[in-house]
Design a protein around this motif. Sequence first.
Motif, PDB file in Angstrom:
ATOM      1  N   CYS A  12       3.681  -2.640  45.346  1.00 33.57           N
ATOM      2  CA  CYS A  12       3.420  -2.957  44.019  1.00 33.57           C
ATOM      3  C   CYS A  12       2.552  -2.961  42.470  1.00 33.57           C
ATOM      4  O   CYS A  12       1.375  -2.328  43.261  1.00 33.57           O
ATOM      5  CB  CYS A  12       3.201  -4.896  44.501  1.00 33.57           C
ATOM      6  SG  CYS A  12       3.120  -5.321  43.011  1.00 33.57           S
ATOM      7  N   CYS A  15       3.315  -5.079  38.151  1.00 34.17           N
ATOM      8  CA  CYS A  15       3.888  -5.085  36.618  1.00 34.17           C
ATOM      9  C   CYS A  15       4.178  -6.720  35.835  1.00 34.17           C
ATOM     10  O   CYS A  15       4.401  -6.810  35.297  1.00 34.17           O
ATOM     11  CB  CYS A  15       5.118  -4.201  36.921  1.00 34.17           C
ATOM     12  SG  CYS A  15       5.942  -4.909  37.912  1.00 34.17           S
ATOM     13  N   GLY A  16       4.545  -7.670  36.798  1.00 35.16           N
ATOM     14  CA  GLY A  16       5.347  -8.316  36.843  1.00 35.16           C
ATOM     15  C   GLY A  16       6.439  -8.308  35.418  1.00 35.16           C
ATOM     16  O   GLY A  16       7.160 -10.013  35.250  1.00 35.16           O
ATOM     17  N   TRP A  18       9.166  -9.989  37.629  1.00 32.35           N
ATOM     18  CA  TRP A  18       9.353 -10.938  37.883  1.00 32.35           C
ATOM     19  C   TRP A  18       9.073 -12.350  37.220  1.00 32.35           C
ATOM     20  O   TRP A  18       9.867 -13.032  37.871  1.00 32.35           O
ATOM     21  CB  TRP A  18       9.522 -11.417  39.690  1.00 32.35           C
ATOM     22  CG  TRP A  18       8.713 -10.658  39.667  1.00 32.35           C
ATOM     23  CD1 TRP A  18       8.452  -9.497  40.919  1.00 32.35           C
ATOM     24  CD2 TRP A  18       7.131 -11.019  40.325  1.00 32.35           C
ATOM     25  NE1 TRP A  18       7.288  -9.770  41.586  1.00 32.35           N
ATOM     26  CE2 TRP A  18       6.737  -9.976  40.901  1.00 32.35           C
ATOM     27  CE3 TRP A  18       6.343 -12.028  38.623  1.00 32.35           C
ATOM     28  CZ2 TRP A  18       4.817 -10.596  41.228  1.00 32.35           C
ATOM     29  CZ3 TRP A  18       5.392 -12.091  39.174  1.00 32.35           C
ATOM     30  CH2 TRP A  18       4.639 -11.727  40.274  1.00 32.35           C
ATOM     31  N   CYS A  55      12.998  -4.868  40.258  1.00 34.68           N
ATOM     32  CA  CYS A  55      11.333  -4.438  40.571  1.00 34.68           C
ATOM     33  C   CYS A  55      11.506  -2.813  40.321  1.00 34.68           C
ATOM     34  O   CYS A  55      12.058  -2.273  41.307  1.00 34.68           O
ATOM     35  CB  CYS A  55      10.818  -4.991  42.013  1.00 34.68           C
ATOM     36  SG  CYS A  55       9.757  -3.919  42.725  1.00 34.68           S
ATOM     37  N   CYS A  59       9.571  -2.962  45.925  1.00 37.72           N
ATOM     38  CA  CYS A  59       8.925  -3.210  46.838  1.00 37.72           C
ATOM     39  C   CYS A  59       9.245  -4.766  47.528  1.00 37.72           C
ATOM     40  O   CYS A  59       8.180  -5.347  47.443  1.00 37.72           O
ATOM     41  CB  CYS A  59       7.475  -3.579  46.074  1.00 37.72           C
ATOM     42  SG  CYS A  59       7.186  -4.137  45.389  1.00 37.72           S
TER      43      CYS A  59
HETATM   44  S1  SF4 Z   1       8.598  -6.373  39.952  1.00 34.08           S
HETATM   45 FE1  SF4 Z   1       7.749  -5.507  41.630  1.00 34.08          FE
HETATM   46  S2  SF4 Z   1       6.576  -3.834  41.229  1.00 34.08           S
HETATM   47 FE2  SF4 Z   1       6.406  -5.366  39.495  1.00 34.08          FE
HETATM   48  S3  SF4 Z   1       4.849  -7.061  40.161  1.00 34.08           S
HETATM   49 FE3  SF4 Z   1       6.318  -7.790  40.558  1.00 34.08          FE
HETATM   50  S4  SF4 Z   1       7.000  -7.109  43.310  1.00 34.08           S
HETATM   51 FE4  SF4 Z   1       5.160  -6.381  42.208  1.00 34.08          FE
END
Ligand code: SF4
Length: 64
Positions: A12, A15-16, A18, A55, A59
């Motif tokens: 991870c 990046c946020g 989601w 994502c 991940c």
């Molecule tokens: S989208 Fe993936 S890389 Fe981005 S914060 Fe969420 S889990 Fe982490």
Amino acid sequence: MAKKHVIDEDECMTCGAWAGICPEVFEIDEKADTASVIMETSGPEDLIQEAMDNCPVECINWED
Ligand code: SF4
């Protein structure tokens, strides 16, 4: 039984992506600078799947 999702915190990049998709399930632990799963065993599966699909490092996965 609800599917369980997991985040590979080593992959991870916090990046946020989601955050706007499924914020009731995922959060970023700002102290540890990693993503966390708030609800480990339940949540709207369609939104969790959408978060997985968005994502950038792929991940987030369903647990076997
Ligand atoms: S989208 Fe993936 S890389 Fe981005 S914060 Fe969420 S889990 Fe982490």
